[in-house]
Design a protein around this motif. Structure first.
Motif, PDB file in Angstrom:
ATOM      1  N   CYS A  47       0.837  -1.212   0.000  1.00  0.00           N
ATOM      2  CA  CYS A  47       0.000   0.000   0.000  1.00  0.00           C
ATOM      3  C   CYS A  47       0.869   1.258   0.000  1.00  0.00           C
ATOM      4  O   CYS A  47       0.572   2.226  -0.708  1.00  0.00           O
ATOM      5  CB  CYS A  47      -0.923   0.020   1.220  1.00  0.00           C
ATOM      6  N   GLY A  48       1.946   1.234   0.790  1.00  0.00           N
ATOM      7  CA  GLY A  48       2.841   2.384   0.854  1.00  0.00           C
ATOM      8  C   GLY A  48       3.493   2.645  -0.494  1.00  0.00           C
ATOM      9  O   GLY A  48       3.623   3.796  -0.923  1.00  0.00           O
ATOM     10  N   ILE A  78       2.258   1.770  -3.487  1.00  0.00           N
ATOM     11  CA  ILE A  78       1.222   2.278  -4.406  1.00  0.00           C
ATOM     12  C   ILE A  78       0.999   3.766  -4.156  1.00  0.00           C
ATOM     13  O   ILE A  78       0.932   4.570  -5.102  1.00  0.00           O
ATOM     14  CB  ILE A  78      -0.094   1.494  -4.250  1.00  0.00           C
ATOM     15  N   ALA A  79       0.896   4.161  -2.884  1.00  0.00           N
ATOM     16  CA  ALA A  79       0.682   5.574  -2.550  1.00  0.00           C
ATOM     17  C   ALA A  79       1.853   6.419  -3.054  1.00  0.00           C
ATOM     18  O   ALA A  79       1.665   7.520  -3.585  1.00  0.00           O
ATOM     19  CB  ALA A  79       0.512   5.745  -1.043  1.00  0.00           C
ATOM     20  N   PHE A  80       3.096   5.905  -2.892  1.00  0.00           N
ATOM     21  CA  PHE A  80       4.268   6.650  -3.350  1.00  0.00           C
ATOM     22  C   PHE A  80       4.235   6.828  -4.868  1.00  0.00           C
ATOM     23  O   PHE A  80       4.528   7.925  -5.376  1.00  0.00           O
ATOM     24  CB  PHE A  80       5.548   5.901  -2.941  1.00  0.00           C
ATOM     25  N   ILE A 130       1.629   6.905  -6.792  1.00  0.00           N
ATOM     26  CA  ILE A 130       0.574   7.885  -7.136  1.00  0.00           C
ATOM     27  C   ILE A 130       1.092   9.310  -6.901  1.00  0.00           C
ATOM     28  O   ILE A 130       0.927  10.197  -7.754  1.00  0.00           O
ATOM     29  CB  ILE A 130      -0.705   7.637  -6.310  1.00  0.00           C
ATOM     30  N   VAL A 131       1.716   9.534  -5.738  1.00  0.00           N
ATOM     31  CA  VAL A 131       2.224  10.875  -5.432  1.00  0.00           C
ATOM     32  C   VAL A 131       3.327  11.261  -6.429  1.00  0.00           C
ATOM     33  O   VAL A 131       3.388  12.417  -6.892  1.00  0.00           O
ATOM     34  CB  VAL A 131       2.742  10.948  -3.974  1.00  0.00           C
ATOM     35  N   TYR A 155      11.012   7.424   3.055  1.00  0.00           N
ATOM     36  CA  TYR A 155       9.558   7.442   3.257  1.00  0.00           C
ATOM     37  C   TYR A 155       9.065   6.062   3.706  1.00  0.00           C
ATOM     38  O   TYR A 155       8.301   5.936   4.665  1.00  0.00           O
ATOM     39  CB  TYR A 155       8.882   7.883   1.952  1.00  0.00           C
ATOM     40  N   TYR A 176       7.309   5.126   7.187  1.00  0.00           N
ATOM     41  CA  TYR A 176       5.937   4.618   7.106  1.00  0.00           C
ATOM     42  C   TYR A 176       5.841   3.218   7.704  1.00  0.00           C
ATOM     43  O   TYR A 176       4.948   2.933   8.506  1.00  0.00           O
ATOM     44  CB  TYR A 176       5.454   4.623   5.656  1.00  0.00           C
ATOM     45  N   VAL A 231      -4.533   7.852  -2.241  1.00  0.00           N
ATOM     46  CA  VAL A 231      -3.375   8.001  -1.343  1.00  0.00           C
ATOM     47  C   VAL A 231      -3.833   7.955   0.115  1.00  0.00           C
ATOM     48  O   VAL A 231      -3.236   7.268   0.953  1.00  0.00           O
ATOM     49  CB  VAL A 231      -2.622   9.321  -1.632  1.00  0.00           C
ATOM     50  N   PHE A 280      -4.816   4.238   0.888  1.00  0.00           N
ATOM     51  CA  PHE A 280      -3.712   3.290   0.979  1.00  0.00           C
ATOM     52  C   PHE A 280      -2.806   3.577   2.166  1.00  0.00           C
ATOM     53  O   PHE A 280      -2.286   2.673   2.797  1.00  0.00           O
ATOM     54  CB  PHE A 280      -2.879   3.297  -0.308  1.00  0.00           C
ATOM     55  N   LEU A 281      -2.598   4.874   2.456  1.00  0.00           N
ATOM     56  CA  LEU A 281      -1.662   5.208   3.529  1.00  0.00           C
ATOM     57  C   LEU A 281      -2.283   5.051   4.904  1.00  0.00           C
ATOM     58  O   LEU A 281      -1.645   4.568   5.827  1.00  0.00           O
ATOM     59  CB  LEU A 281      -1.187   6.662   3.369  1.00  0.00           C
ATOM     60  N   TYR A 282      -3.522   5.484   5.049  1.00  0.00           N
ATOM     61  CA  TYR A 282      -4.033   5.598   6.412  1.00  0.00           C
ATOM     62  C   TYR A 282      -5.445   5.059   6.639  1.00  0.00           C
ATOM     63  O   TYR A 282      -5.687   4.363   7.610  1.00  0.00           O
ATOM     64  CB  TYR A 282      -3.989   7.081   6.845  1.00  0.00           C
TER      65      TYR A 282
END
Lengths: 131, 315
Positions: free
Chosen positions: A46-47, A49-51, A53-54, A89, A93, B98, B101-103
């Motif tokens: 998940c971390g 995937i979020a990275f 996207i950002v 990061y 995280y 985001v 997925f993060l929180y």
């Protein structure tokens, strides 16, 4: 004749099983340590995937300047910077996730152990009354 | 005080008796207000901007888990943004992803804050939220609260800049994406709200857990003051923020509301505080015991007498 104490115990156990227990009893499916490992792996995915996207949003926001400097910039240097940011990061995280997941596992384990002790006690009372 | 305690007992017994009706009704009302707020601000998709659709969706949310209410809200937002501009919807979807997925995957209990925060802004009581969240929720609720603030300010930004974005027909997608991202990256009012509300929530949460007398009242008051001071500082530094009158009025309304909620959930009688000390094999205990304020609601007996039969009714 209804055994009041046993009924009270059964009600508490049934309430726990139908509410919190639905989520918390799942830890019994894992070997010790596997619950945290499994959730940490999922946090890693998940971390990441979020990275991504950002990073994609950052690229889209700065697309003009990136395209202008594309042939003059040191792409390796940029890639190494992005990798460093990713490592820092993910380290932060996953560290926070580990603390939270371990704390949650400890809380769930306490309540699940109490539930299992209650079941054992209930079984003992039934055996005693049968005898 | 006795009247308040009686009212509290009546509310508790009413909730216990009609729990099956009250909970879906409250969920439906929250979903209804949330959808009306979204349609009012960014109601660009005709199919979703319909009273009948809002009613149907609110009815669905009433009988489904809380996560469905949040999902319905996010999908409706994305639908409206898509009909305005695909790029806006893309950026919003990326931001929601985001957050998820993060929180948000960790906090299923507090997920409703994601929609309650925009709803509180819509009905004009945003300053109640940090006090209530600090009083009723755990420390992790601060992050969900912040996600709700980001959602609100993004919707607000889109509604203010909708004409500009609609007029960008000749520009490319990248420019629209940049405009959409500016709503998050360069939104000073949003950062001020994030800072002040998060700080107020944390202050309330820390202070209400102290073992001093009237900790909850102190926490609510200090949290409200923290919010006001940080907003004032933000107004001076950024020259951008909420209106001073709105801030002060909102805070004046928020404090008694939060005190009342605190009383409902944790009315403590500090005049009957007891301190005890005892020991066991391992530890020596210093214990402070503060009883909760409780009152037994009187039971009424109604006796009807007629010539044929005597009947007694108990209430």
């Amino acid at each position: 004749m209804i055994n009041e104490q046993r009924t009270r115990m059964m009600t508490k156990l049934a309430l726990y099983e139908s509410k919190r227990g639905k989520k918390e009893l799942q830890i019994t499916r894992y070997a010790p340590g596997d619950y945290v490992t499994a959730h940490m792996l999922w946090s890693f995915v998940c971390g990441t995937i979020a990275f991504v996207i950002v990073l994609a949003l950052w690229v889209l926001y700065n697309i003009e300047s990136l395209l202008i400097e594309l042939f003059s910039m040191d792409i390796m240097h940029l890639a190494i910077n992005i990798l460093l940011v990713y490592i820092i990061y993910m380290g932060l995280y996953l560290g926070m996730c580990y603390v939270y997941i371990s704390y949650r596992y400890g809380r769930y384990k306490k309540r699940v152990n109490k539930f299992l002790l209650g079941l054992k006690e209930l079984y003992r009372q039934y055996v005693q009354s049968d005898n | 005080m006795t009247a308040l305690l009686m009212m509290k007992e009546k509310i508790k017994s009413l909730y216990a008796s009609y729990h099956g009706i009250i909970v879906p009704t409250v969920k439906a009302i929250i979903a209804f207000i949330m959808l009306m707020a979204i349609n009012d601000k960014i109601g660009y998709m005709r199919q979703l901007d319909s009273f009948l659709v809002v009613l149907v969706l609110a009815a669905v949310c009433a009988f489904t888990p809380r996560v469905i209410t949040v999902l319905v809200g996010l999908i409706v937002i994305l639908g409206h943004l898509y009909s305005l501009s695909m790029e806006l919807a893309l950026v919003a979807a990326a931001v929601f992803a985001v957050m998820l997925f993060l929180y948000l995957r960790f906090c299923s209990k507090e997920l409703l804050l994601l929609v309650l925060v925009p709803v509180s802004f819509y009905i004009g009581i945003p300053y109640v939220m940090p006090l209530l969240v600090g009083v009723l929720c755990g420390p992790t609720a601060v992050l969900t609260f912040c996600c709700g603030i980001i959602v609100h300010y993004y919707i607000d930004y889109v509604s203010v800049n909708a004409l500009t974005i609609q007029g960008m027909t000749t520009t490319g997608s990248m420019d629209k994406i940049r405009v959409a991202l500016d709503g998050i990256i360069h939104n000073e009012e949003m950062f001020l709200a994030l800072l002040s509300f998060a700080a107020a929530t944390i202050v309330v949460h820390i202070l209400r857990r102290q073992s001093v007398d009237h900790a909850w009242s102190m926490a609510i008051f200090t949290g409200a003051m923290t919010n006001v001071i940080l907003n004032f500082m933000g107004l001076l530094i950024f020259d951008n923020g909420p209106s001073i009158i709105g801030l002060l009025l909102g805070t004046v309304i928020a404090i008694p509301v939060a005190m009342f909620v605190g009383f409902l959930f944790m009315g403590l009688d500090y005049s009957r505080t007891e301190r005890v000390q005892f020991e066991d094999e391992d530890y020596y205990y210093y214990v402070k015991v503060v009883p909760k304020m409780n009152i037994k609601a009187p039971s009424k007996t109604v006796k009807k007498i007629n010539t044929q039969r005597n009947r007694t009714y108990y209430k």
